[in-house]
Scaffold this motif. Sequence first.
Motif: not given
Length: 373
Positions: A99, A104-109, A179-181
């Motif tokens: 992290c 990351f572009p999105h939290w799911s990734l 992006g990790t939220h």
Amino acid sequence: MDVMPKWADVVLIPLISLLLAAALSAVVILAIGENPWNALKIMVEGSLGSTYGWGYTLYYATNFIFTGLAVAIAFHARMFNIGGEGQAVLGGLGVALVCLYIPFPHWSLALVAASVGAAIFGAGWAIIPAYLQAKRGSHIVITTIMFNFIAAALLNYLLVGALKPAGSMEPATGKFLPGTHLPSFQEMFSTADTVLFRGAPANVSFFVAIAACVVIWALIWRTRLGYEIRAFGHSESAAKYAGISPTKIIVISMSISGALAGMMAINNVMGEAERLVLNAVEGAGFIGIAVALMGRSHPFGVFLAAILFGFLYQGGAELALWTSIPRELIVVIQALVILFTGALDNMVRMPLERFFLARRRAAKPKPKLTPAE
């Protein structure tokens, strides 16, 4: 043939043990001059009486599900993994590295990558004691306890050195990248008109924990590997005779156990703190032992026991806030639950076995005598 029906072993014994622990806890509360009934009401209202309370209860429960599953799968292989605390610490390190340094572009990734990082670091920390037992005969209890202290020392070294932001005096990493939220329950379930779970740390990792329960159930009871793990746990000599490798089972079981303990970090490190700090595990690795014992090492039982201990944690905080009962009393209650579900299991089990045996004998039809007899 089992003396007791399965439901009695899975449900009745833990329930009676819990009631005995509650009764003894009530005596302790009376002894310090408080009303046990009022204490229970405060605990229930504080932990279950609002979405805020539920948010904290489920947050703690998420930690305990992961560590309880970790202990449970080791139990099935007849191993006592006391190292969940250290494995969760190293899992937090794996989450932090993912992290902090990968945008990351999105939290799911980010969630997938952090889960993999936590699992790898937790499993890697558990493999070493597993190998020492499988190849060198070192006792898994001793080595995993020792590795808890090594993990804590390693994390302390990194947080005051390589991972500490420049100019910071706190032994902690910097904030994770945006992006990790992970979505909190408040963000997931609130509407424009109603705010639910306000300020509570429960987040999407709770559903990851539920998925882990399903996966572990399928692994243990629906796969060949799970059958080998259970066979090894019942009898090592019989398993070896059947061609099951003890080294393979010990290493794989402990690797899965360590991975599950490490994955706890996606809840407390990634989901709640959004940075890695000292003492982030807060004893959840040891609570996992009680959760696995009370849940009879079954994923569904672990889930229910984790909810109970989440209730105790949040209820204990409410007691300390609104009464003169110290929060340490919750440690006493937890200890009583562990005592009755673990060390004193036979105190409940043996009378119940005699009861069900007597019922079975009474229900058995008596042979009819012929006139000649």
